[in-house]
Design an enzyme around this catalytic site. Sequence first.
Site, PDB file in Angstrom:
ATOM      1  CB  SER A 157      -1.610 -10.324  -7.289  1.00 16.19           C
ATOM      2  OG  SER A 157      -2.799  -9.556  -7.419  1.00 16.19           O
ATOM      3  CE1 TYR A 170       0.860  -5.779  -5.406  1.00 16.65           C
ATOM      4  CE2 TYR A 170      -0.982  -6.187  -6.886  1.00 16.65           C
ATOM      5  CZ  TYR A 170      -0.270  -6.499  -5.746  1.00 16.65           C
ATOM      6  OH  TYR A 170      -0.683  -7.544  -4.957  1.00 16.65           O
TER       7      TYR A 170
END
Length: 294
Positions: A157, A170
């Site tokens: 990501s 995350y």
Amino acid sequence: MSTTTASQTNASQTPIAPKNRIAIVTGASSGLGQAIARELRDHGFRVYALARSLPDYFLDPACEENTEKGCLRPIKIDVTDHEAMQAAIGKILATECRVDCLVQAAGYGLAGAVEDTDSDEARAQFETNFFGTIHALPLVLRQMRQQRHGLIVQLGSVAGFLPIPYQAYYSAGKAALTALTLALADEVRPWGIKCLIIQAGDTKTGFTRSRIMASKSAGSDYAERLKRSVDRMAADEANGVSARHVAKLIVRRINRRRPPLVFTPGFLYKAAAVLVRVLPARMTRLIIRMMYAS
């Protein structure tokens, strides 16, 4: 010399013949994982699509999805279950005797202030987003090393290099996954195995709806800023590009003879990846803070 360079560049972008290639895709029931699995199928792969909510080909072969070019075989599995993952990968390898591509896309979002996130919640995030990716690696790498060929694709990501407030765990998991992939690439290079980390940005998927909020977020001193941050993230994701479009870009890289080590889809995120390396950390954090922590 210029001719040689040009021919090398062209060779690195020439797709590999897709005939009889085998792919394993985790997190394949929705979002980018599902889109990548279907795109690989449509490019002639035999795809083993792994997810908790799918039927199981080994129990019911009739659930196989066939197209003119390839096929998709769903496998019911929880990536956090080490023994079950080992058994599933073992069955696939026993059936196919090879694997050409492993795509690991299982994961979910956890939002909340670090202070409001219990250690069990943080651990569960890492069990899926990080440790869930390493359960399949030893068996797959052993097979790829024996056949001296293969590609490991990890779905990272933009948050891995631009950590996002209220998504700290995350972001940390994706940063760890990036480090793992880059280090692994150097370890397996002598056996013809390649690695690819995808630094995806905002994509229109079910990821937004499935985001989990830290249990202590309600009524927290961070609650108001957290809500603004999550609303901004949700809006960005809703206006993001489609999972199918991103999957097409990813599979295009998978099909290259020399896939890139790092791929960041989208001009905006490519620019962000460059800027974070050249701008002072204080400036990049100011931008992120204005976007997600105001």
